[in-house]
Scaffold this motif. Sequence first.
Motif, short mmCIF file in Angstrom:
data_model
loop_
_atom_site.label_atom_id
_atom_site.label_comp_id
_atom_site.label_asym_id
_atom_site.label_seq_id
_atom_site.Cartn_x
_atom_site.Cartn_y
_atom_site.Cartn_z
N LYS A 1 86.35 32.54 6.20
CA LYS A 1 86.71 33.94 6.47
C LYS A 1 86.49 34.84 5.27
N ASN A 2 86.77 34.33 4.06
CA ASN A 2 86.66 35.19 2.89
C ASN A 2 85.33 35.07 2.15
N VAL B 1 88.05 8.73 20.63
CA VAL B 1 87.03 9.72 20.30
C VAL B 1 87.58 10.60 19.19
N ASP B 2 86.77 10.89 18.19
CA ASP B 2 87.20 11.80 17.14
C ASP B 2 86.09 12.83 16.94
N LEU B 3 86.42 14.09 17.09
CA LEU B 3 85.41 15.14 17.05
C LEU B 3 85.46 15.95 15.77
N MET B 4 84.27 16.25 15.27
CA MET B 4 84.08 17.24 14.23
C MET B 4 83.35 18.41 14.89
N ASP B 5 82.94 19.40 14.12
CA ASP B 5 82.17 20.51 14.67
C ASP B 5 81.40 21.20 13.56
N ILE B 6 80.56 22.13 13.94
CA ILE B 6 79.91 23.03 13.00
C ILE B 6 80.39 24.44 13.32
N THR B 7 81.08 25.05 12.37
CA THR B 7 81.63 26.40 12.53
C THR B 7 81.12 27.26 11.38
N VAL B 8 80.79 28.51 11.68
CA VAL B 8 80.20 29.42 10.69
C VAL B 8 80.93 30.76 10.74
N SER B 9 80.94 31.46 9.62
CA SER B 9 81.54 32.79 9.63
C SER B 9 80.74 33.70 10.56
N MET B 10 81.42 34.62 11.22
CA MET B 10 80.73 35.49 12.16
C MET B 10 79.69 36.35 11.45
N GLY B 11 79.97 36.74 10.22
CA GLY B 11 79.01 37.53 9.47
C GLY B 11 77.72 36.77 9.20
#
Length: 366
Positions: free
Chosen positions: A89-90, A250-260
């Motif tokens: 976020k920052n 099951v164990d999940l990860m993800d790919i998350t990115v800042s909206m900017g």
Amino acid sequence: MTNQNVSRRKALAGIAGLGAAGLAAPHVATAAAHGTNWKIQTSWPGGAGLQIFKDWCGTIQEKTGGELSFTPFGANDVVGDFQLFDAVKNGVLDAVNPFTIYAQGIIPAATFLTSYPLGLRNPHEFDVFFYGLGGLEIARELYAAQGMYYIGPVQHDANLIHSKVPIRSIDDFRGRKMRMPGGMVAEVFTELGAETTVLPGSEIFPALEKGTIDVADYTGPAVNYALGFSQVTKYIIMGPPGFMSVYQPVDLMDITVSMGSWEALSPEMKQFMEMETKAYSIHHHAEIQKANQEAWPKFEADGTEITRLTQDDVELMTEVAVPIWFDYANRDKDAARVFKIQLDYMMSGSLGYVTPELIEGLTLDL
């Protein structure tokens, strides 16, 4: 042949190389004079998981003809695991590859965007939830409200239970000092009579070695062997055949990115990243399973005994877990909305994990 065609062929070859030949590659543009670089941190502290992640990050620049590249960081290299989303976020990080459960502090519904005790029990069932039943759209909606874009889930592995003492039925958990990750998992085992405590992964080995705990859950065999668990425990407790973990298969990860950072990408590059995340999930899961196959003989050589709980134990644990599911779902409207999709799926003819008798008297606050 134009540079653009060369770049497109590289993108196609890269995706196919990750075992996702069935996915059509997007038309990735020729490299801009100054490509975009993302700083991306994973939750993997080391071992096979971290190496797979770093190897994948190293392929992005070539696949995109230089339009996008990743600078990868391991767990705690930039910020701690529980600061990952603040860092996105920052602007300290552009993107993260966390265990999805870490998001539950800011997005309560994230509890149901990953595995929970005796819920969806196979990787493909979560893929159905995300890509067939609307889970991906809801996840993106919830993350967008936090200024982030959830690109997609990344499949990982089951979690195992290691023990200093034999556990041959769920009754044997009673009175045991047990490391758990907290949340629903800890509540289920507390109901079974275990004395649960929350410890970070780095503290599990010394706690087992000193006898502070008798039993500990953590990730799959490849990672756990590298952490030395066979040196301080004698038993691995699993579910019935075909059910690697009785509580978190099951164990999940993800790919998350800042909206900017996401909005700064071209439409073609956004499409590429969504497709690439699907491809990486397949690759990541398969490579972890490959590493697991290499780890099992090492546990055997060290004298570790594998014990399996029974289908009766699974059914008894499910009875304990179901009211806890509803309790967590009813703490947040979005959590209830996500859980309802999964509950309907689990009660359907496709799965049948949950019967009307199991949920009698329980209601969802939708």
